[in-house]
Write an enzyme that holds these catalytic residues in place. Structure first.
Site, PDB file in Angstrom:
ATOM      1  CG  HIS A   1      -1.993  -1.071   1.125  1.00 55.28           C
ATOM      2  ND1 HIS A   1      -3.072  -1.145   1.966  1.00 55.28           N
ATOM      3  CD2 HIS A   1      -2.091  -2.172   0.318  1.00 55.28           C
ATOM      4  CE1 HIS A   1      -3.797  -2.214   1.707  1.00 55.28           C
ATOM      5  NE2 HIS A   1      -3.219  -2.848   0.695  1.00 55.28           N
TER       6      HIS A   1
ATOM      7  CE1 TYR B   1       0.670   4.240   4.572  1.00 50.11           C
ATOM      8  CE2 TYR B   1      -0.284   2.083   4.168  1.00 50.11           C
ATOM      9  CZ  TYR B   1      -0.441   3.428   4.418  1.00 50.11           C
ATOM     10  OH  TYR B   1      -1.705   3.975   4.512  1.00 50.11           O
TER      11      TYR B   1
ATOM     12  NE  ARG C   1      -2.784  -5.963   3.877  1.00 49.39           N
ATOM     13  CZ  ARG C   1      -3.774  -5.146   4.261  1.00 49.39           C
ATOM     14  NH1 ARG C   1      -3.546  -3.860   4.449  1.00 49.39           N
ATOM     15  NH2 ARG C   1      -4.987  -5.612   4.471  1.00 49.39           N
TER      16      ARG C   1
ATOM     17  N   GLY D   1     -13.181  -6.193   3.952  1.00 49.63           N
ATOM     18  CA  GLY D   1     -12.859  -5.043   4.773  1.00 49.63           C
ATOM     19  C   GLY D   1     -14.066  -4.209   5.119  1.00 49.63           C
ATOM     20  NE  ARG D   2     -13.519   1.300   1.784  1.00 48.22           N
ATOM     21  CZ  ARG D   2     -13.427   2.221   0.822  1.00 48.22           C
ATOM     22  NH1 ARG D   2     -14.356   2.308  -0.106  1.00 48.22           N
ATOM     23  NH2 ARG D   2     -12.380   3.043   0.802  1.00 48.22           N
TER      24      ARG D   2
END
Length: 330
Positions: free
Chosen positions: A161, A163, A210, A299-300
């Site tokens: 993602h 990072y 991940r 997720g959501r």
């Protein structure tokens, strides 16, 4: 595990003192009781200089780690397992969040755009020197030990993602000319050395990684040299003893992003492979039955429906996610 349903890691910004609270306990307990077999926590920052967000949890001290003990116990009572996601934001940050010091990265180039966490441009990072990298690896290893001491079933090392670790993978970001930049092997080196340190600190069967080689960034955004990267990285992970891999695409279309990567990865990865992103039950079953995925993430849907796992199993209707739901941790 009671099923193959995984609650994915999602940042929630409800830890003003960087610790888990009673609301955190209730939030995760409800998802465990609601049918999730495995919960991946929101990202938990490994060191104060690794932060990049407002009011997110840290796991640098024993006190911070032990604040999660009631969460872990509640999830276990509900019959689920829980992994602690270990997070370093790298340049997706600002000195407002790192104690006044510049964020660190593979590069000294700031991320484009505005930081929604403080309404300012992303901070200009400082490129890590090779001699500093063991300090970063030790942050992750220390936090991994603290997490297991707090009762977590395992840890997930966040390498996706955009990072910190992803800033080494991505040739659009990584502009180094040393042994940590340039070639596929060099761009993977930071991740592999970090993982080696974590695997030396905690049992290998307790560690998951991940990655997000393909996601939506206003259009499909793949790692440069995608197939070569997968072909180098995954066998190296396996050779080190890693056996759990989460291929994430956040809220993107699974089949256009991580679903493509899963199909590249599976011939190289016979161990536990996790993925998803708002798949229907039929789509999830198709990925599992075809041998592509072992566990499926949502997720959501779990934010909108604390009992999403049970609803999915029973075929009951679910509420659609709305961003207004992010206003509280319920």
């Amino acid at each position: 595990m009671k099923n193959r349903i995984v609650m994915s890691a999602m940042t929630r910004n409800f830890s003003p003192d960087h610790v888990a609270t009673e609301k955190t306990v209730n939030y995760y307990e409800a998802r465990a009781a609601g049918g999730a077999a495995l919960i991946l926590t929101e990202g938990i920052i490994v060191h104060s200089t690794a932060d990049g967000y407002v009011d997110v949890p840290h796991i640098q001290t024993t006190e911070q780690a032990q604040s999660w003990r009631p969460v872990v116990d509640a999830v276990h009572r509900a019959g689920a397992k829980i992994f602690c996601q270990l997070w370093h934001c790298g340049r997706i940050s600002h000195s407002d969040f790192t104690g006044g010091v510049p964020p660190v990265s593979s590069t000294n180039q700031a991320a484009a755009g505005m930081n929604r966490q403080n309404g300012k441009p992303f901070g200009t990072p400082r490129a890590l020197g090779a001699e500093e990298m063991p300090d970063i690896y030790s942050m992750f290893a220390h936090s991994a030990r603290l997490a297991l001491d707090a009762g977590f079933d395992g840890v997930q090392v966040h390498m996706g993602h955009g990072y910190l670790v992803d800033q080494f993978f991505d040739a659009r970001v990584n502009d180094r000319t040393d042994r940590y930049g340039g070639t596929v092997e060099n761009r993977c080196r930071f991740a592999l050395e970090l993982l080696e340190c974590v695997l030396a600190a905690v049992p290998k069967e307790k560690v998951m990684v991940r990655i997000s080689p393909s996601r939506d960034m206003g259009g499909i955004y793949d790692w440069p040299d995608l197939e070569e990267m997968i072909g180098h990285l995954l066998p190296a992970f396996r050779g080190m003893g890693l056996r759990m891999l989460d291929i994430s695409c956040a809220a993107a279309d699974y089949f256009a992003t991580s679903g493509r990567v899963v199909r590249m990865a599976r011939p190289l990865w016979p161990s536990c492979l996790i993925g998803g992103a708002s798949l229907t039950r039929a789509q999830a079953e198709g990925e599992v039955e075809s041998g592509l995925l072992d566990l499926v993430t949502w997720g959501r849907s779990f934010i909108a429906n604390p009992d999403f796992g049970a609803r999915l199993a029973d075929g009951r209707p679910v509420k659609e996610f709305d961003r207004a739901m992010l206003a509280d941790l319920i």
